[in-house]
Design a protein around this motif. Structure first.
Motif, PDB file in Angstrom:
ATOM      1  N   SER A 108      41.292-125.956  33.068  1.00  4.28           N
ATOM      2  CA  SER A 108      42.162-124.886  32.607  1.00  4.28           C
ATOM      3  C   SER A 108      42.370-125.157  31.124  1.00  4.28           C
ATOM      4  O   SER A 108      42.877-124.054  30.437  1.00  4.28           O
ATOM      5  CB  SER A 108      43.479-124.624  33.331  1.00  4.28           C
ATOM      6  N   GLU A 109      42.259-126.274  30.610  1.00  6.47           N
ATOM      7  CA  GLU A 109      42.372-126.390  28.931  1.00  6.47           C
ATOM      8  C   GLU A 109      41.256-126.336  28.289  1.00  6.47           C
ATOM      9  O   GLU A 109      41.318-126.491  27.040  1.00  6.47           O
ATOM     10  CB  GLU A 109      43.171-127.752  29.104  1.00  6.47           C
ATOM     11  N   LEU A 110      40.079-126.163  28.841  1.00  6.66           N
ATOM     12  CA  LEU A 110      38.814-126.293  28.008  1.00  6.66           C
ATOM     13  C   LEU A 110      38.662-124.845  27.519  1.00  6.66           C
ATOM     14  O   LEU A 110      38.706-123.595  27.967  1.00  6.66           O
ATOM     15  CB  LEU A 110      37.655-126.349  29.026  1.00  6.66           C
ATOM     16  N   CYS A 111      38.283-124.686  26.338  1.00  4.60           N
ATOM     17  CA  CYS A 111      38.252-123.434  25.665  1.00  4.60           C
ATOM     18  C   CYS A 111      36.578-123.261  25.051  1.00  4.60           C
ATOM     19  O   CYS A 111      36.063-124.278  24.951  1.00  4.60           O
ATOM     20  CB  CYS A 111      39.004-123.416  24.350  1.00  4.60           C
ATOM     21  N   ASP A 112      36.060-122.124  25.217  1.00  2.23           N
ATOM     22  CA  ASP A 112      34.978-121.795  24.586  1.00  2.23           C
ATOM     23  C   ASP A 112      34.855-121.309  23.093  1.00  2.23           C
ATOM     24  O   ASP A 112      35.349-120.403  22.688  1.00  2.23           O
ATOM     25  CB  ASP A 112      33.980-120.703  25.425  1.00  2.23           C
ATOM     26  N   ASP A 113      34.675-122.068  22.269  1.00  6.79           N
ATOM     27  CA  ASP A 113      34.673-121.783  20.667  1.00  6.79           C
ATOM     28  C   ASP A 113      33.593-120.993  20.243  1.00  6.79           C
ATOM     29  O   ASP A 113      32.255-121.319  20.796  1.00  6.79           O
ATOM     30  CB  ASP A 113      34.840-123.146  19.822  1.00  6.79           C
ATOM     31  N   PHE A 114      33.798-120.411  19.079  1.00  9.57           N
ATOM     32  CA  PHE A 114      32.575-119.958  18.409  1.00  9.57           C
ATOM     33  C   PHE A 114      31.456-120.667  17.899  1.00  9.57           C
ATOM     34  O   PHE A 114      31.984-121.943  17.464  1.00  9.57           O
ATOM     35  CB  PHE A 114      33.276-119.000  17.204  1.00  9.57           C
ATOM     36  N   THR A 115      30.227-120.214  18.068  1.00 11.57           N
ATOM     37  CA  THR A 115      29.233-121.466  17.491  1.00 11.57           C
ATOM     38  C   THR A 115      29.522-121.587  15.939  1.00 11.57           C
ATOM     39  O   THR A 115      29.559-120.850  15.121  1.00 11.57           O
ATOM     40  CB  THR A 115      28.002-120.534  17.702  1.00 11.57           C
ATOM     41  N   ASP A 116      29.401-122.931  15.778  1.00 10.43           N
ATOM     42  CA  ASP A 116      29.522-123.600  14.563  1.00 10.43           C
ATOM     43  C   ASP A 116      28.364-123.970  14.175  1.00 10.43           C
ATOM     44  O   ASP A 116      28.048-125.137  14.572  1.00 10.43           O
ATOM     45  CB  ASP A 116      30.859-124.615  14.435  1.00 10.43           C
ATOM     46  N   LEU A 117      27.890-123.822  13.193  1.00 12.27           N
ATOM     47  CA  LEU A 117      26.496-124.111  12.616  1.00 12.27           C
ATOM     48  C   LEU A 117      26.825-124.575  10.998  1.00 12.27           C
ATOM     49  O   LEU A 117      27.769-124.490  10.567  1.00 12.27           O
ATOM     50  CB  LEU A 117      25.229-123.137  12.411  1.00 12.27           C
ATOM     51  N   ASN A 118      25.663-124.856  10.555  1.00 12.58           N
ATOM     52  CA  ASN A 118      25.758-125.299   8.911  1.00 12.58           C
ATOM     53  C   ASN A 118      24.540-125.053   8.248  1.00 12.58           C
ATOM     54  O   ASN A 118      23.584-124.325   8.672  1.00 12.58           O
ATOM     55  CB  ASN A 118      26.045-127.047   8.919  1.00 12.58           C
ATOM     56  N   LEU A 119      24.379-125.299   7.079  1.00 16.72           N
ATOM     57  CA  LEU A 119      23.376-124.996   6.266  1.00 16.72           C
ATOM     58  C   LEU A 119      21.869-125.279   6.601  1.00 16.72           C
ATOM     59  O   LEU A 119      21.157-124.785   6.310  1.00 16.72           O
ATOM     60  CB  LEU A 119      23.563-125.251   4.865  1.00 16.72           C
ATOM     61  N   SER A 120      21.854-126.734   7.297  1.00 17.29           N
ATOM     62  CA  SER A 120      20.654-127.161   7.976  1.00 17.29           C
ATOM     63  C   SER A 120      20.176-125.994   8.913  1.00 17.29           C
ATOM     64  O   SER A 120      18.715-126.007   8.913  1.00 17.29           O
ATOM     65  CB  SER A 120      20.949-128.496   8.507  1.00 17.29           C
ATOM     66  N   HIS A 121      20.728-125.439   9.745  1.00 16.15           N
ATOM     67  CA  HIS A 121      20.373-124.496  10.812  1.00 16.15           C
ATOM     68  C   HIS A 121      19.892-123.310  10.095  1.00 16.15           C
ATOM     69  O   HIS A 121      18.934-122.511  10.351  1.00 16.15           O
ATOM     70  CB  HIS A 121      21.491-124.136  11.631  1.00 16.15           C
ATOM     71  N   CYS A 122      20.549-123.032   8.962  1.00 22.23           N
ATOM     72  CA  CYS A 122      20.205-121.668   8.268  1.00 22.23           C
ATOM     73  C   CYS A 122      18.860-121.974   7.383  1.00 22.23           C
ATOM     74  O   CYS A 122      17.889-121.204   7.401  1.00 22.23           O
ATOM     75  CB  CYS A 122      21.148-121.397   7.250  1.00 22.23           C
ATOM     76  N   PHE A 123      18.694-123.150   6.912  1.00 20.68           N
ATOM     77  CA  PHE A 123      17.354-123.281   6.337  1.00 20.68           C
ATOM     78  C   PHE A 123      16.192-123.384   7.303  1.00 20.68           C
ATOM     79  O   PHE A 123      15.116-122.814   6.946  1.00 20.68           O
ATOM     80  CB  PHE A 123      17.522-124.751   5.379  1.00 20.68           C
ATOM     81  N   MET A 124      16.498-123.946   8.460  1.00 20.50           N
ATOM     82  CA  MET A 124      15.520-124.114   9.521  1.00 20.50           C
ATOM     83  C   MET A 124      15.283-122.727  10.314  1.00 20.50           C
ATOM     84  O   MET A 124      14.242-122.440  10.698  1.00 20.50           O
ATOM     85  CB  MET A 124      15.682-125.127  10.488  1.00 20.50           C
ATOM     86  N   GLY A 125      16.278-121.830  10.293  1.00 19.68           N
ATOM     87  CA  GLY A 125      16.456-120.497  11.013  1.00 19.68           C
ATOM     88  C   GLY A 125      16.762-120.744  12.285  1.00 19.68           C
ATOM     89  O   GLY A 125      16.405-121.726  13.037  1.00 19.68           O
ATOM     90  N   THR A 126      17.645-119.750  12.799  1.00 18.20           N
ATOM     91  CA  THR A 126      18.175-119.704  14.146  1.00 18.20           C
ATOM     92  C   THR A 126      17.441-118.403  14.909  1.00 18.20           C
ATOM     93  O   THR A 126      17.055-117.382  14.329  1.00 18.20           O
ATOM     94  CB  THR A 126      19.497-119.690  14.141  1.00 18.20           C
ATOM     95  N   SER A 127      17.296-118.841  16.268  1.00 18.55           N
ATOM     96  CA  SER A 127      16.725-117.742  17.066  1.00 18.55           C
ATOM     97  C   SER A 127      17.831-116.984  17.758  1.00 18.55           C
ATOM     98  O   SER A 127      18.953-117.735  17.898  1.00 18.55           O
ATOM     99  CB  SER A 127      15.980-118.231  18.138  1.00 18.55           C
ATOM    100  N   LEU A 128      18.044-115.700  18.119  1.00 22.37           N
ATOM    101  CA  LEU A 128      19.015-115.216  18.655  1.00 22.37           C
ATOM    102  C   LEU A 128      19.441-115.913  20.232  1.00 22.37           C
ATOM    103  O   LEU A 128      18.660-115.786  20.817  1.00 22.37           O
ATOM    104  CB  LEU A 128      18.776-113.543  18.788  1.00 22.37           C
ATOM    105  N   TYR A 129      20.758-116.038  20.119  1.00 22.22           N
ATOM    106  CA  TYR A 129      21.338-116.277  21.431  1.00 22.22           C
ATOM    107  C   TYR A 129      22.752-115.621  21.167  1.00 22.22           C
ATOM    108  O   TYR A 129      23.617-116.019  20.481  1.00 22.22           O
ATOM    109  CB  TYR A 129      21.581-117.817  21.498  1.00 22.22           C
ATOM    110  N   VAL A 130      23.114-115.005  22.203  1.00 19.77           N
ATOM    111  CA  VAL A 130      24.230-114.056  22.279  1.00 19.77           C
ATOM    112  C   VAL A 130      25.338-114.759  23.246  1.00 19.77           C
ATOM    113  O   VAL A 130      25.095-114.993  24.292  1.00 19.77           O
ATOM    114  CB  VAL A 130      24.100-112.520  22.440  1.00 19.77           C
TER     115      VAL A 130
END
Length: 453
Positions: A25-47
């Motif tokens: 009951s205490e576990l929360c699902d947070d917004f995906t937190d990425l960084n510049l390394s992910h942006c450089f490599m590129g990310t594939s769509l996941y909703v």
């Protein structure tokens, strides 16, 4: 051997106890937190779809796309607002997400669902993120259709899209044949959409009601009108308080574009209550040519607010309406607006700009009507729009100056047969007048306002 085993067992028990105390009951699902390394490599769509309700206003719960009702907090019978972010070049979560969620839940008992497509939006290549908007829209459309099967009404679904997310919301609305109740576009993205047709961007046919706020049309925002009502803050381009040079760093690029979100937060918080005026252009608005709202009577002029129901039907009938307003540079952003009517009686033609000050005790606020030179001549009536940064409710004294720029030679006199100050967004306040004022150009004259005859 026994000691190692004992330590192992103790460690196991401690882990189990910690899990038991934390509880699911205490576990929360947070917004995906990425960084510049992910942006450089590129990310594939996941909703991911994160649900917030009044039962869990600060703790998101991820919804299953095919079975949203498996999440006990989700109630299909309640209204649902989807919050859709835009391009994320750094991969970090939007700083405004939590505040939007809290303010929406304060307005109404509803499902607030944050559409987290950060994997896809976080790419240094903007064009890649643009291509993902279509696929993400199909994903969200399928989810909304499942909601409908479980009892949700399309009439009570509101999509709030920021920048690229505004067009994503439009694609969802188009796939649902415009039956969505409402789409709000906050400075819809301009790059790659400037010459796009209605089927390739947000437009009024995407929902029963579409409202759009523009703040950066000369850079990252989209020019034109794309809703039943389009709000143009300060003309829809440069915003007060935003840097004017590249030396300000990141803020120079994002400040105007992000202002749409902060103005909307202020509207949700009901601290702004900004009045907007229907007009064909910002220049006509500043020239005081569009200060009437007959089309909306008995409702007042449109306001930048969350609840648009007082104007909704009239706006839908009208098709598309442009409305303009000015803001200050800081919260609560709203300005105090007055229509000023001058009747001049001076013998010689003079050109100049006008400065007006309102005084109340030690409080002073000033309006400068200096965007162009004004013509003052004999037997002429001039109408001005005066906008003050600070709200002074009890005005004890008014100061007026007409600056002609004349620094050589004698100062000519300017005679005003009447000055009339009419409040525009505070109709309960009195109209103020003053009669037969003789003043010199470039010199300030002060007077106490009188009731108008």
């Amino acid at each position: 051997m026994n000691l190692c085993r004992l330590l192992y067992l103790l460690g196991f028990l401690i882990i189990c106890k910690g899990d038991e105390e934390s509880g699911d009951s205490e576990l929360c699902d947070d917004f995906t937190d990425l960084n510049l390394s992910h942006c450089f490599m590129g990310t594939s769509l996941y909703v991911r779809l994160l649900l917030y309700t009044r039962s869990n206003p600060e703790c998101g719960r991820e919804l299953q796309h095919r079975h949203p009702s498996d999440q006990p907090l989700f109630q299909a019978s309640l209204p649902t607002a989807f919050v859709i972010h835009g391009y994320r070049p750094t991969g970090a979560p939007p700083i405004w997400i939590d505040q939007v969620v809290q303010l929406l839940l304060a307005h109404e008992d509803m499902n607030v669902i944050v559409m987290d497509w950060n994997k896809g939006a976080a790419n240094l290549n903007y064009f890649t993120a643009v291509t993902y908007t279509r696929e993400a829209a199909q994903n969200l459309t399928g989810f909304i259709l499942t909601m409908q099967e479980e009892g949700a009404s399309l009439d009570h679904i509101h999509l709030i899209g920021v920048s690229l997310g505004a067009h994503l919301a439009g694609f969802v609305g188009a796939q649902l044949k415009g039956k969505i109740g409402r789409i709000t576009g906050l400075d819809p993205a301009g790059p790659m959409f400037t010459s796009a047709g209605p089927d390739e961007r947000l437009d009024p046919s995407d929902a029963q009601f579409v409202d759009v706020l523009h703040t950066d049309m000369d850079s990252f925002g989209l020019r034109g009108a794309h809703g039943h009502i389009d709000f143009y803050a300060n003309g829809g381009a440069d915003q007060p308080g935003c840097p004017k040079t590249i030396f300000a760093g990141k803020s120079y690029f994002v400040c105007d574009h992000q202002r749409a979100v902060f103005l909307y937060l202020c509207a949700l918080n009901q601290t702004c209550s900004i009045t907007a005026f229907p007009c064909s252009s910002y220049s006509d608005f500043r020239d005081a040519k569009c200060l009437q709202c007959e089309a909306f009577r008995p409702a007042p002029c449109p306001k930048l607010v969350y609840d648009m129901s007082p104007w909704r039907e009239a706006l839908i009938r009208a098709g598309q309406t442009k409305v303009f307003f000015s803001t200050s540079s800081t919260l609560p952003y709203r300005k105090l607006s007055y229509r000023v009517d001058l009747v001049t009686w001076n013998q010689y033609l003079r050109w100049g700009v006008v400065y007006i000050r309102f005084h109340s005790g030690k409080s002073v606020t000033e309006a400068r009507i200096d965007h162009k030179l004004l013509r003052f001549e004999q037997f002429t009536s001039t109408r001005l729009l005066a906008e003050f940064d600070d709200d002074i409710s009890s005005i004890q004294k008014i100061s007026l100056r007409i600056n002609t720029g004349n620094v050589i030679g004698p100062r000519y006199k300017i005679r005003l047969m009447r000055v009339r100050f009419s409040p525009l967004d505070q109709p309960h306040r009195p109209v103020m007048c003053r009669y037969d004022i003789i003043m010199e150009e470039n010199m300030e004259v002060s007077f106490r306002p009188q009731p108008c005859n």
